[in-house]
Design an enzyme around this catalytic site. Structure first.
Site, PDB file in Angstrom:
ATOM      1  N   ASP A   1       0.956  -1.245   0.153  1.00  0.00           N
ATOM      2  CA  ASP A   1       0.117  -0.069  -0.019  1.00  0.00           C
ATOM      3  C   ASP A   1       0.791   1.211   0.009  1.00  0.00           C
ATOM      4  OD1 ASP A   1      -2.571   1.438   0.085  1.00  0.00           O
ATOM      5  OD2 ASP A   1      -2.745   1.164   1.923  1.00  0.00           O
ATOM      6  N   GLY A   2       0.430   2.234  -0.508  1.00  0.00           N
ATOM      7  CA  GLY A   2       0.880   3.509  -0.684  1.00  0.00           C
ATOM      8  C   GLY A   2       1.599   3.979  -1.871  1.00  0.00           C
TER       9      GLY A   2
ATOM     10  N   ASN B   1     -10.501  -2.859  -6.461  1.00  0.00           N
ATOM     11  CA  ASN B   1      -9.578  -1.802  -7.315  1.00  0.00           C
ATOM     12  C   ASN B   1     -10.265  -1.443  -8.396  1.00  0.00           C
ATOM     13  OD1 ASN B   1      -6.517  -2.923  -5.874  1.00  0.00           O
ATOM     14  ND2 ASN B   1      -7.559  -1.086  -5.289  1.00  0.00           N
ATOM     15  N   TRP B   2     -11.275  -2.421  -8.928  1.00  0.00           N
ATOM     16  CA  TRP B   2     -11.859  -2.213 -10.398  1.00  0.00           C
ATOM     17  C   TRP B   2     -12.651  -0.789 -10.201  1.00  0.00           C
ATOM     18  CZ3 TRP B   2     -10.056  -4.806 -14.051  1.00  0.00           C
ATOM     19  CH2 TRP B   2      -9.811  -6.401 -14.104  1.00  0.00           C
TER      20      TRP B   2
ATOM     21  N   ARG C   1     -11.350   2.002  -9.582  1.00  0.00           N
ATOM     22  CA  ARG C   1     -10.339   3.133  -9.699  1.00  0.00           C
ATOM     23  C   ARG C   1     -10.704   3.803 -10.698  1.00  0.00           C
ATOM     24  NH1 ARG C   1      -4.853   2.294  -6.330  1.00  0.00           N
ATOM     25  NH2 ARG C   1      -6.178   1.849  -4.361  1.00  0.00           N
TER      26      ARG C   1
ATOM     27  N   SER D   1      -8.425  -5.046   4.898  1.00  0.00           N
ATOM     28  CA  SER D   1      -9.248  -4.708   3.566  1.00  0.00           C
ATOM     29  C   SER D   1      -9.270  -6.131   2.588  1.00  0.00           C
ATOM     30  CB  SER D   1      -7.995  -3.942   2.746  1.00  0.00           C
ATOM     31  OG  SER D   1      -7.889  -2.804   3.455  1.00  0.00           O
TER      32      SER D   1
ATOM     33  N   GLU E   1       0.569 -13.227  12.682  1.00  0.00           N
ATOM     34  CA  GLU E   1       1.110 -12.238  12.984  1.00  0.00           C
ATOM     35  C   GLU E   1       0.717 -11.005  12.037  1.00  0.00           C
ATOM     36  OE1 GLU E   1       2.185 -11.556  16.104  1.00  0.00           O
ATOM     37  OE2 GLU E   1       1.759 -13.808  16.848  1.00  0.00           O
TER      38      GLU E   1
HETATM   39  C1  FPP Z   1      -1.409   0.081  -3.434  1.00  0.00           C
HETATM   40  O1  FPP Z   1      -1.278   1.303  -3.494  1.00  0.00           O
HETATM   41  C2  FPP Z   1      -1.039  -0.681  -4.489  1.00  0.00           C
HETATM   42  C3  FPP Z   1      -1.823  -1.281  -5.547  1.00  0.00           C
HETATM   43  C4  FPP Z   1      -3.263  -1.141  -5.598  1.00  0.00           C
HETATM   44  C5  FPP Z   1      -1.023  -1.815  -6.598  1.00  0.00           C
HETATM   45  C6  FPP Z   1       0.123  -2.397  -6.360  1.00  0.00           C
HETATM   46  C7  FPP Z   1       1.000  -2.835  -7.720  1.00  0.00           C
HETATM   47  C8  FPP Z   1       2.040  -2.868  -7.948  1.00  0.00           C
HETATM   48  C9  FPP Z   1       3.221  -2.819  -6.783  1.00  0.00           C
HETATM   49  C10 FPP Z   1       2.749  -3.055  -9.377  1.00  0.00           C
HETATM   50  C11 FPP Z   1       2.678  -4.445 -10.164  1.00  0.00           C
HETATM   51  C12 FPP Z   1       2.654  -5.418  -9.074  1.00  0.00           C
HETATM   52  C13 FPP Z   1       3.367  -6.626  -9.702  1.00  0.00           C
HETATM   53  C14 FPP Z   1       2.935  -7.969  -8.644  1.00  0.00           C
HETATM   54  C15 FPP Z   1       4.066  -6.816 -10.646  1.00  0.00           C
HETATM   55  P1  FPP Z   1      -2.460   2.478  -3.619  1.00  0.00           P
HETATM   56  O2  FPP Z   1      -2.535   2.926  -4.940  1.00  0.00           O
HETATM   57  O3  FPP Z   1      -3.654   2.202  -2.933  1.00  0.00           O
HETATM   58  O4  FPP Z   1      -1.749   3.828  -2.690  1.00  0.00           O
HETATM   59  P2  FPP Z   1      -2.529   4.900  -2.145  1.00  0.00           P
HETATM   60  O5  FPP Z   1      -3.072   4.067  -0.714  1.00  0.00           O
HETATM   61  O6  FPP Z   1      -1.362   5.595  -1.740  1.00  0.00           O
HETATM   62  O7  FPP Z   1      -3.425   5.565  -2.936  1.00  0.00           O
END
Ligand code: FPP
Length: 249
Positions: free
Chosen positions: A21-22, A69-70, A72, A197, A208
């Site tokens: 996340d982040g 996430n769909w 977004r 989540s 843990e």
């Molecule tokens: C959460 O950050 C991250 C995601 C929803 C996507 C994770 C994807 C990757 C790291 C790239 C591809 C992965 C692989 C396995 C090749 P966020 O967008 O929710 O961050 P925020 O909370 O700061 O908005």
């Protein structure tokens, strides 16, 4: 002393799950578009995978895209799918070199055909690797998974394949997407959010939980080692007393 050197080899969790996340906040802090954060997040995926393999973790599950996430913006969803396909395709050689087997959990049928195909090909190409299994949770949510399991159990009862009295923990587990993997002992979430989540709700019953303020693109090998070190300093009692645990040692 680096955290890696403090880790007790015999007590490394065999399965670590991570809520990455982040990415969006990391990019926004730099005045960049959210997608820049996801692209940077790929390097952290490499770091976490390499770090996990080095200390002989056997399973690493990454929450790469949730059912939610769909919702977004389409531009971000498309960019994430594109990034996934490109990464999965271009990393196959590296996965094979490192002995990584790729697996996927989630609703594969909801993914764009190109993404599904890339995943199938990479899974096949890495199927015989044995060092570590990388499980990508894609279009995954735990309630979706549990609901599906209940439907399948109900169907199997109706078709007399199982009897209601056979339903127990192990049977339910065997109907989940994660049927072939052990439950994670350690769940890490980055970016300071302290929530599960909708991720592996059944499977984290005794895990843990480790929350860190570090944003996913800043997550490096040492951060994973720190999480494992903290994990090892906790006592996992599974409902028993400390004395009972000592007796069983
Ligand atoms: C959460 O950050 C991250 C995601 C929803 C996507 C994770 C994807 C990757 C790291 C790239 C591809 C992965 C692989 C396995 C090749 P966020 O967008 O929710 O961050 P925020 O909370 O700061 O908005």
């Amino acid at each position: 002393m680096p955290f890696k050197d403090k880790i007790i080899k015999e007590k490394v969790p065999q399965h670590i799950a991570i809520i990455m996340d982040g990415n969006g906040r990391w990019a926004q802090q730099k005045g960049e578009h959210r997608i820049y954060g996801h692209t940077a997040g790929v390097e952290s995926v490499r770091e976490a995978l390499t770090a996990a393999a080095e200390i002989k973790v056997k399973y690493l599950t990454l929450y790469a895209f949730s059912t939610e996430n769909w919702n977004r913006p389409k531009e971000e969803v498309d960019a994430l799918m594109d990034l996934l396909v490109k990464t999965i395709t271009s990393e196959v050689d590296s996965l094979n070199k490192k002995g990584v087997r790729l697996e996927v959990i989630g609703d594969m049928d909801s993914l764009p055909p190109g993404c599904k195909q890339a995943l199938e090909e990479s899974k096949k190409a890495t199927a015989n690797n044995t060092n570590i299994t990388l499980i990508l949770a894609l279009s995954y949510s735990s309630r979706w998974e549990i609901t599906n399991a209940i439907k399948k159990i109900a169907t199997d009862i109706e078709e007399k394949k199982i009897a209601p009295k056979e339903i127990n923990d192990a049977l339910v587990s065997s109907y989940l997407n994660t049927a072939n993997f052990p439950d994670p002992e350690l769940l890490i979430r980055t970016s300071g959010e302290c929530r599960i989540s909708n991720f592996l709700l059944w499977q984290v019953a005794y895990s843990e939980l480790y929350f860190t303020e570090v944003l996913w693109p800043d997550f490096k090998k040492e951060n994973l080692y720190e999480a494992v070190y903290q994990f090892q300093s906790r006592e996992r009692r599974f409902g028993k007393t400390s004395e009972q645990l000592l007796e069983n040692e």
